[in-house]
Design a protein around this motif. Structure first.
Motif, PDB file in Angstrom:
ATOM      1  N   HIS A 259      62.911  52.791  31.492  1.00 23.31           N
ATOM      2  CA  HIS A 259      62.195  51.672  32.096  1.00 23.31           C
ATOM      3  C   HIS A 259      63.087  51.075  33.170  1.00 23.31           C
ATOM      4  O   HIS A 259      64.034  50.345  32.879  1.00 23.31           O
ATOM      5  CB  HIS A 259      61.838  50.632  31.033  1.00 23.31           C
ATOM      6  CG  HIS A 259      61.178  49.418  31.584  1.00 23.31           C
ATOM      7  ND1 HIS A 259      61.287  48.171  31.007  1.00 23.31           N
ATOM      8  CD2 HIS A 259      60.398  49.254  32.681  1.00 23.31           C
ATOM      9  CE1 HIS A 259      60.600  47.298  31.728  1.00 23.31           C
ATOM     10  NE2 HIS A 259      60.065  47.933  32.750  1.00 23.31           N
ATOM     11  N   GLY A 260      62.819  51.424  34.410  1.00 21.05           N
ATOM     12  CA  GLY A 260      63.642  50.940  35.509  1.00 21.05           C
ATOM     13  C   GLY A 260      63.030  51.309  36.844  1.00 21.05           C
ATOM     14  O   GLY A 260      61.947  51.893  36.919  1.00 21.05           O
ATOM     15  N   GLU A 261      63.740  50.965  37.895  1.00 26.51           N
ATOM     16  CA  GLU A 261      63.244  51.155  39.261  1.00 26.51           C
ATOM     17  C   GLU A 261      64.242  51.965  40.067  1.00 26.51           C
ATOM     18  O   GLU A 261      65.431  51.654  40.097  1.00 26.51           O
ATOM     19  CB  GLU A 261      63.024  49.783  39.916  1.00 26.51           C
ATOM     20  CG  GLU A 261      62.566  49.841  41.351  1.00 26.51           C
ATOM     21  CD  GLU A 261      62.460  48.453  41.957  1.00 26.51           C
ATOM     22  OE1 GLU A 261      62.168  48.370  43.162  1.00 26.51           O
ATOM     23  OE2 GLU A 261      62.682  47.459  41.234  1.00 26.51           O
TER      24      GLU A 261
ATOM     25  N   VAL B 149      61.272  58.173  35.062  1.00 25.23           N
ATOM     26  CA  VAL B 149      61.596  56.777  35.370  1.00 25.23           C
ATOM     27  C   VAL B 149      60.308  56.053  35.741  1.00 25.23           C
ATOM     28  O   VAL B 149      59.624  56.442  36.692  1.00 25.23           O
ATOM     29  CB  VAL B 149      62.601  56.676  36.533  1.00 25.23           C
ATOM     30  CG1 VAL B 149      62.937  55.211  36.828  1.00 25.23           C
ATOM     31  CG2 VAL B 149      63.873  57.454  36.214  1.00 25.23           C
ATOM     32  N   GLU B 150      59.970  55.028  34.983  1.00 21.55           N
ATOM     33  CA  GLU B 150      58.750  54.242  35.222  1.00 21.55           C
ATOM     34  C   GLU B 150      59.107  52.767  35.118  1.00 21.55           C
ATOM     35  O   GLU B 150      59.699  52.337  34.136  1.00 21.55           O
ATOM     36  CB  GLU B 150      57.675  54.605  34.199  1.00 21.55           C
ATOM     37  CG  GLU B 150      56.451  53.705  34.212  1.00 21.55           C
ATOM     38  CD  GLU B 150      55.777  53.634  35.561  1.00 21.55           C
ATOM     39  OE1 GLU B 150      55.545  52.506  36.048  1.00 21.55           O
ATOM     40  OE2 GLU B 150      55.482  54.697  36.146  1.00 21.55           O
ATOM     41  N   ARG B 151      58.737  51.987  36.116  1.00 20.64           N
ATOM     42  CA  ARG B 151      59.137  50.587  36.086  1.00 20.64           C
ATOM     43  C   ARG B 151      58.127  49.690  35.383  1.00 20.64           C
ATOM     44  O   ARG B 151      58.454  48.593  34.985  1.00 20.64           O
ATOM     45  CB  ARG B 151      59.383  50.075  37.499  1.00 20.64           C
ATOM     46  CG  ARG B 151      58.163  50.070  38.365  1.00 20.64           C
ATOM     47  CD  ARG B 151      58.519  49.613  39.770  1.00 20.64           C
ATOM     48  NE  ARG B 151      57.355  49.566  40.618  1.00 20.64           N
ATOM     49  CZ  ARG B 151      57.407  49.239  41.906  1.00 20.64           C
ATOM     50  NH1 ARG B 151      58.562  48.952  42.460  1.00 20.64           N
ATOM     51  NH2 ARG B 151      56.312  49.213  42.622  1.00 20.64           N
ATOM     52  N   ASP B 152      56.882  50.133  35.241  1.00 20.64           N
ATOM     53  CA  ASP B 152      55.857  49.320  34.571  1.00 20.64           C
ATOM     54  C   ASP B 152      55.573  49.932  33.204  1.00 20.64           C
ATOM     55  O   ASP B 152      54.628  50.698  33.040  1.00 20.64           O
ATOM     56  CB  ASP B 152      54.585  49.282  35.433  1.00 20.64           C
ATOM     57  CG  ASP B 152      53.473  48.476  34.783  1.00 20.64           C
ATOM     58  OD1 ASP B 152      53.759  47.687  33.857  1.00 20.64           O
ATOM     59  OD2 ASP B 152      52.311  48.640  35.187  1.00 20.64           O
ATOM     60  N   TYR B 153      56.410  49.598  32.225  1.00 21.22           N
ATOM     61  CA  TYR B 153      56.278  50.249  30.920  1.00 21.22           C
ATOM     62  C   TYR B 153      54.986  49.854  30.211  1.00 21.22           C
ATOM     63  O   TYR B 153      54.535  50.532  29.287  1.00 21.22           O
ATOM     64  CB  TYR B 153      57.493  49.935  30.035  1.00 21.22           C
ATOM     65  CG  TYR B 153      57.568  48.503  29.549  1.00 21.22           C
ATOM     66  CD1 TYR B 153      57.091  48.152  28.295  1.00 21.22           C
ATOM     67  CD2 TYR B 153      58.116  47.515  30.350  1.00 21.22           C
ATOM     68  CE1 TYR B 153      57.151  46.844  27.850  1.00 21.22           C
ATOM     69  CE2 TYR B 153      58.184  46.212  29.914  1.00 21.22           C
ATOM     70  CZ  TYR B 153      57.702  45.870  28.665  1.00 21.22           C
ATOM     71  OH  TYR B 153      57.754  44.574  28.232  1.00 21.22           O
ATOM     72  N   THR B 154      54.346  48.756  30.627  1.00 19.87           N
ATOM     73  CA  THR B 154      53.059  48.365  30.027  1.00 19.87           C
ATOM     74  C   THR B 154      51.888  49.088  30.683  1.00 19.87           C
ATOM     75  O   THR B 154      50.781  49.072  30.154  1.00 19.87           O
ATOM     76  CB  THR B 154      52.831  46.857  30.169  1.00 19.87           C
ATOM     77  OG1 THR B 154      52.680  46.524  31.564  1.00 19.87           O
ATOM     78  CG2 THR B 154      53.987  46.062  29.593  1.00 19.87           C
ATOM     79  N   TYR B 155      52.112  49.699  31.840  1.00 17.60           N
ATOM     80  CA  TYR B 155      51.069  50.363  32.629  1.00 17.60           C
ATOM     81  C   TYR B 155      49.931  49.392  32.983  1.00 17.60           C
ATOM     82  O   TYR B 155      48.793  49.803  33.178  1.00 17.60           O
ATOM     83  CB  TYR B 155      50.501  51.575  31.880  1.00 17.60           C
ATOM     84  CG  TYR B 155      51.493  52.710  31.738  1.00 17.60           C
ATOM     85  CD1 TYR B 155      51.696  53.615  32.763  1.00 17.60           C
ATOM     86  CD2 TYR B 155      52.233  52.870  30.568  1.00 17.60           C
ATOM     87  CE1 TYR B 155      52.612  54.656  32.642  1.00 17.60           C
ATOM     88  CE2 TYR B 155      53.151  53.909  30.440  1.00 17.60           C
ATOM     89  CZ  TYR B 155      53.329  54.794  31.486  1.00 17.60           C
ATOM     90  OH  TYR B 155      54.234  55.825  31.356  1.00 17.60           O
ATOM     91  N   SER B 156      50.248  48.110  33.072  1.00 17.91           N
ATOM     92  CA  SER B 156      49.203  47.117  33.318  1.00 17.91           C
ATOM     93  C   SER B 156      48.611  47.228  34.715  1.00 17.91           C
ATOM     94  O   SER B 156      47.460  46.834  34.932  1.00 17.91           O
ATOM     95  CB  SER B 156      49.770  45.710  33.108  1.00 17.91           C
ATOM     96  OG  SER B 156      50.842  45.465  34.008  1.00 17.91           O
ATOM     97  N   GLN B 157      49.386  47.748  35.663  1.00 15.35           N
ATOM     98  CA  GLN B 157      48.885  47.921  37.022  1.00 15.35           C
ATOM     99  C   GLN B 157      48.811  49.387  37.413  1.00 15.35           C
ATOM    100  O   GLN B 157      48.669  49.721  38.589  1.00 15.35           O
ATOM    101  CB  GLN B 157      49.764  47.164  38.014  1.00 15.35           C
ATOM    102  CG  GLN B 157      49.732  45.658  37.815  1.00 15.35           C
ATOM    103  CD  GLN B 157      50.508  44.931  38.894  1.00 15.35           C
ATOM    104  OE1 GLN B 157      51.034  45.537  39.820  1.00 15.35           O
ATOM    105  NE2 GLN B 157      50.578  43.617  38.792  1.00 15.35           N
ATOM    106  N   ALA B 158      48.900  50.264  36.433  1.00 18.66           N
ATOM    107  CA  ALA B 158      48.889  51.693  36.709  1.00 18.66           C
ATOM    108  C   ALA B 158      47.512  52.146  37.178  1.00 18.66           C
ATOM    109  O   ALA B 158      46.490  51.731  36.642  1.00 18.66           O
ATOM    110  CB  ALA B 158      49.283  52.467  35.445  1.00 18.66           C
ATOM    111  N   SER B 159      47.503  53.020  38.169  1.00 16.56           N
ATOM    112  CA  SER B 159      46.242  53.550  38.686  1.00 16.56           C
ATOM    113  C   SER B 159      45.457  54.274  37.591  1.00 16.56           C
ATOM    114  O   SER B 159      44.228  54.233  37.564  1.00 16.56           O
ATOM    115  CB  SER B 159      46.530  54.502  39.848  1.00 16.56           C
ATOM    116  OG  SER B 159      47.192  53.837  40.893  1.00 16.56           O
TER     117      SER B 159
END
Length: 554
Positions: free
Chosen positions: A308-310, A165-175
């Motif tokens: 894609h969810g929280e 489960v990942e809420r940022d599917y674009t990974y734009s703010q991913a570490s």
């Protein structure tokens, strides 16, 4: 690992939601939009805001000999044998038999619909499955690595169903994507050195691990230029001891005097440098985005599902048990994860046997959703997961007269660092702020004054050519910062018995992800660490007050 959504940027979930069941546990919950409905348990028992079935209170703090006996039990890992960990959705006196009830509901609804087949009332393809053996919260490199090793080490192909489960599917703010991508063995703890030694082998042989049939091979663009750490007179003795430990663990590291340093790297000003350590093999940097996409592609080919969810809530049961020493503890087991769909009020319940908390900087909030840290202060129930988001800046600058192609990843005694980026005299670097200077993690805005005031003076002092550098761009990312001892948290929680951690690495999680994923999978499947002993990184150290201090944190 995650981004966006929740209450404020960077929040994984809301707290204090209304419980799904009444105080007597009766009644029918409102039907889901996809045509499913769930019956409440008819058993008596209060339900907590975390969704705990059979609301047993956490035990009050025990003192004297009982507390000492619990400490010994934690050190010996007594909980693992006691709790009977394992895959397969858990059934017991405190849980709800969903399968039979949902089947009955479907049959009743089917009887009033035209035709003989069960058809959902609308398209549910965007929803996660009703059941998954393992739910991994966070789809960054650590979460994906756990998924990969669970599938690779499963006894029979397809035996374990894994949902990420990942809420940022674009990974734009991913570490992961915002990292500078370094990998080193120059740590002070043997465990960290061993983790990085395996991980660099994984990266060097990436296509032996992550190749997918008919897809092009991965190119991590690994640059083995090494790390160069500089120490002042005050830190020289610590550096010598660290290098001794690194060599004992098999790392190829050498010590250099200021004169040797000037001869090898004439662009360095050695003023204030008493000693340097230089990685001769298997250190450098690589493309983090390529690793992330390679892992994602591979685990999808292995049958791992993505959503894609929280994650907003856990449903769990509680049982009060007594240890062999006579200490009473309240154990919880998560049975269901609620996943809120993106840009929707809809949520989906997912029954599961295991939950992996790999939510990076927000893993502390996920732990709170599971009730971790909500007991009386000073007790194991009241011990929080001490991981929080810390914002870190990265600056990209150009310097025509800067160091050349042989430039290693340099870490100055001041804490400032830099490495070469590409072939055009471009460089990446920054430094970590002091506790007093910690920026607001509520956004990823860049403070350009921080570079001017705190980073550039140290860079220019160490590399005189950087006097004329020009900053071209900058960005910010998050550390999953462990405020206790800046080291990772790996393995199960002692009381929430089916939640496992892969978080808290405070900046070195990316480079150790391949080894950490393997370690967590070993603990889930075998009940213990098989290849690298990471027991010092267990959650219980926070309650026991036993810090595992790493001296080389950047």
């Amino acid at each position: 690992m995650a981004a966006g959504g929740g209450h404020g940027r960077g929040s994984w979930g809301s707290h204090g939601e209304t419980a799904a069941y009444g105080a007597e546990g009766r009644g029918l919950e409102a039907p889901l939009a996809n045509g499913r409905a769930r019956l409440n348990n008819s058993r008596r028992g209060a339900v907590t805001a975390e969704g705990t079935v059979c609301g047993i209170e956490c035990c009050p703090r025990r003192g004297g000999p009982q507390r000492a006996m619990l400490r010994r039990a934690l050190r010996l890992g007594l909980g693992r044998g006691l709790l009977g960990r394992g895959l397969g959705t858990w059934r017991g006196d405190s849980t709800l038999d969903w399968d039979g009830k949902v089947s009955d509901i479907k049959k009743k609804i089917q009887s009033v619909l035209p035709g003989g087949a069960w058809n959902p009332l609308y398209d549910t393809s965007h929803l996660p499955p009703e059941h998954s053996d393992v739910v991994i919260v966070g789809g960054g490199v650590l979460g994906l690595s756990v998924a990969y090793w669970l599938k690779r080490l499963e006894k029979r192909r397809g035996a374990i169903q894994v949902l990420v489960v990942e809420r940022d599917y674009t990974y734009s703010q991913a570490s992961t994507g915002l990292s500078v991508g370094g990998i080193r063995q120059q740590f002070s703890l043997p465990e960290n050195i061993q983790l990085s030694l395996f991980s660099v082998d994984f990266l060097r042989n990436i296509n032996e691990y992550l190749a997918v049939v008919d897809d092009p091979p991965l190119d991590l663009q690994f640059n083995p230029s090494g790390y160069l750490l500089l120490a002042s007179e005050k830190g020289a003795a610590i550096m010598e001891n660290n290098v001794k430990v690194q060599r004992q663990e098999g790392a190829k590291v050498c010590l250099m005097s200021p004169e040797q340093l000037r001869n090898k790297f004439p662009w360095i000003n050695t003023e204030g440098v008493a000693l340097a350590s230089y990685g001769l093999e298997d250190e450098g940097w690589f493309d983090p985005w390529c690793l992330l996409q390679g892992l994602r592609r591979k685990v999808q080919s292995m049958g791992v599902l993505f959503c894609h969810g929280e994650v907003t809530r856990f449903i769990s049961s509680s049982n009060r048990m007594e240890t062999a020493s006579g200490e009473e503890v309240t154990l919880k087991r998560i049975h269901e994860v609620h996943v809120k769909m993106d840009r929707s009020l809809e949520y989906q319940p997912v029954e599961c046997a295991i939950v992996i908390n790999a939510a990076g900087a927000w893993s502390g909030q996920i732990a709170e959703l599971a009730g971790i840290g909500k007991g009386p202060p000073g007790t194991l129930q009241g011990t929080k997961l001490p991981v929080e988001p810390r914002k870190r800046y990265v600056y990209l600058w150009h310097c025509p007269q800067g160091p050349g192609l042989e430039t290693p990843f340099v870490i100055d005694s001041s804490g400032a660092y830099f490495r070469r980026e590409g072939l055009g005299n471009n460089y990446l670097g920054s430094c970590s702020p002091t506790e007093e200077e910690e920026p607001d993690p509520g956004n990823l805005e860049v403070d350009h004054g921080f570079f001017q005031d705190k980073v550039w003076p140290h860079l220019a002092q160490r590399v005189p050519a950087f006097e004329t550098l020009k900053v071209r761009s900058a960005w910010a990312g998050y550390y999953d910062y462990n405020t206790f001892d800046q080291n990772g948290v790996v393995g199960p929680h002692p009381l929430v018995v089916n939640m496992y951690f892969a978080t808290g690495f405070s900046g070195h999680g990316l480079q150790q992800a391949p080894a950490v994923g393997r370690a967590v999978a070993e603990m889930v499947l075998e009940g213990s660490f098989q290849t690298i002993d990471l027991n010092p990184f267990l959650f219980s150290r926070f309650y026991l007050g036993e810090k595992v201090q790493e001296h080389n944190i950047i």
